[in-house]
Design a protein around this motif. Structure first.
Motif, PDB file in Angstrom:
ATOM      1  N   HIS A  15      48.710  15.137  50.820  1.00 26.17           N
ATOM      2  CA  HIS A  15      47.295  14.771  50.739  1.00 26.17           C
ATOM      3  C   HIS A  15      46.749  14.554  52.147  1.00 26.17           C
ATOM      4  O   HIS A  15      45.641  14.948  52.460  1.00 26.17           O
ATOM      5  CB  HIS A  15      47.113  13.473  49.945  1.00 26.17           C
ATOM      6  CG  HIS A  15      47.428  13.603  48.501  1.00 26.17           C
ATOM      7  ND1 HIS A  15      46.729  14.427  47.644  1.00 26.17           N
ATOM      8  CD2 HIS A  15      48.379  12.999  47.735  1.00 26.17           C
ATOM      9  CE1 HIS A  15      47.230  14.318  46.421  1.00 26.17           C
ATOM     10  NE2 HIS A  15      48.219  13.468  46.449  1.00 26.17           N
ATOM     11  N   ASN A  68      51.298  10.106  49.485  1.00 29.70           N
ATOM     12  CA  ASN A  68      50.791  11.198  50.324  1.00 29.70           C
ATOM     13  C   ASN A  68      51.361  12.576  50.014  1.00 29.70           C
ATOM     14  O   ASN A  68      50.901  13.560  50.564  1.00 29.70           O
ATOM     15  CB  ASN A  68      50.959  10.893  51.817  1.00 29.70           C
ATOM     16  CG  ASN A  68      50.038   9.777  52.236  1.00 29.70           C
ATOM     17  OD1 ASN A  68      48.867   9.769  51.867  1.00 29.70           O
ATOM     18  ND2 ASN A  68      50.551   8.823  52.986  1.00 29.70           N
ATOM     19  N   ARG A  70      51.501  15.681  47.763  1.00 31.21           N
ATOM     20  CA  ARG A  70      50.657  16.255  46.711  1.00 31.21           C
ATOM     21  C   ARG A  70      51.483  17.090  45.749  1.00 31.21           C
ATOM     22  O   ARG A  70      51.352  16.975  44.538  1.00 31.21           O
ATOM     23  CB  ARG A  70      49.564  17.118  47.350  1.00 31.21           C
ATOM     24  CG  ARG A  70      48.443  17.443  46.386  1.00 31.21           C
ATOM     25  CD  ARG A  70      47.371  18.260  47.053  1.00 31.21           C
ATOM     26  NE  ARG A  70      47.817  19.649  47.114  1.00 31.21           N
ATOM     27  CZ  ARG A  70      47.585  20.473  48.128  1.00 31.21           C
ATOM     28  NH1 ARG A  70      46.930  20.065  49.175  1.00 31.21           N
ATOM     29  NH2 ARG A  70      48.010  21.699  48.090  1.00 31.21           N
ATOM     30  N   GLU A  71      52.323  17.955  46.293  1.00 35.20           N
ATOM     31  CA  GLU A  71      53.154  18.837  45.460  1.00 35.20           C
ATOM     32  C   GLU A  71      54.461  19.142  46.171  1.00 35.20           C
ATOM     33  O   GLU A  71      54.521  19.117  47.395  1.00 35.20           O
ATOM     34  CB  GLU A  71      52.448  20.179  45.203  1.00 35.20           C
ATOM     35  CG  GLU A  71      51.185  20.068  44.406  1.00 35.20           C
ATOM     36  CD  GLU A  71      50.462  21.409  44.268  1.00 35.20           C
ATOM     37  OE1 GLU A  71      49.595  21.504  43.418  1.00 35.20           O
ATOM     38  OE2 GLU A  71      50.766  22.361  45.030  1.00 35.20           O
ATOM     39  N   ASP A  86      51.774  15.225  42.230  1.00 37.51           N
ATOM     40  CA  ASP A  86      51.203  13.891  42.149  1.00 37.51           C
ATOM     41  C   ASP A  86      50.161  13.900  41.044  1.00 37.51           C
ATOM     42  O   ASP A  86      49.133  14.570  41.160  1.00 37.51           O
ATOM     43  CB  ASP A  86      50.573  13.532  43.500  1.00 37.51           C
ATOM     44  CG  ASP A  86      49.968  12.140  43.493  1.00 37.51           C
ATOM     45  OD1 ASP A  86      50.023  11.454  42.451  1.00 37.51           O
ATOM     46  OD2 ASP A  86      49.405  11.749  44.521  1.00 37.51           O
ATOM     47  N   THR A  89      45.982  11.921  41.180  1.00 40.30           N
ATOM     48  CA  THR A  89      44.693  12.337  41.745  1.00 40.30           C
ATOM     49  C   THR A  89      43.845  13.085  40.736  1.00 40.30           C
ATOM     50  O   THR A  89      44.341  13.698  39.831  1.00 40.30           O
ATOM     51  CB  THR A  89      44.894  13.231  42.978  1.00 40.30           C
ATOM     52  OG1 THR A  89      45.714  14.329  42.620  1.00 40.30           O
ATOM     53  CG2 THR A  89      45.518  12.438  44.097  1.00 40.30           C
TER      54      THR A  89
END
Length: 89
Positions: A15, A68, A70-71, A86, A89
């Motif tokens: 992120h 932090n 994301r993937e 994640d 979000t």
């Protein structure tokens, strides 16, 4: 002679870029092979930096999921498979 040194390749997307720096330090402390690369267009449309990581055990990446990130993508040759995302979000 069989080749016993099998590595599992993963890409971590973040992120925020400071998350990459934090994880890089942690992985280096754990003596994990890594490199910072531009994320392939195959998995993201954004121009972003990713952390390419090699683990000796297939599920070691799970120790490093967290803030932090994301993937996480598993890379097998030219095949990319998302193994973690994640969901907050």
């Amino acid at each position: 002679m069989p080749h016993n040194c099998l590595f599992h390749n993963y890409l971590f997307l973040f992120h925020m870029q400071h998350g990459l720096k934090k994880l890089k330090v942690r992985l280096q402390e754990d003596s994990v092979a890594l490199s910072v690369i531009d994320a392939p267009r195959k998995i993201t449309t954004e121009c972003e930096t990713a952390l390419a990581v090699q683990f000796s055990a297939e599920h070691d990446y799970l120790k490093y999921t967290g803030e932090n990130i994301r993937e996480i993508w598993r890379i097998d040759g030219s095949d990319y498979r998302r193994v973690w995302a994640d969901e907050t979000t």
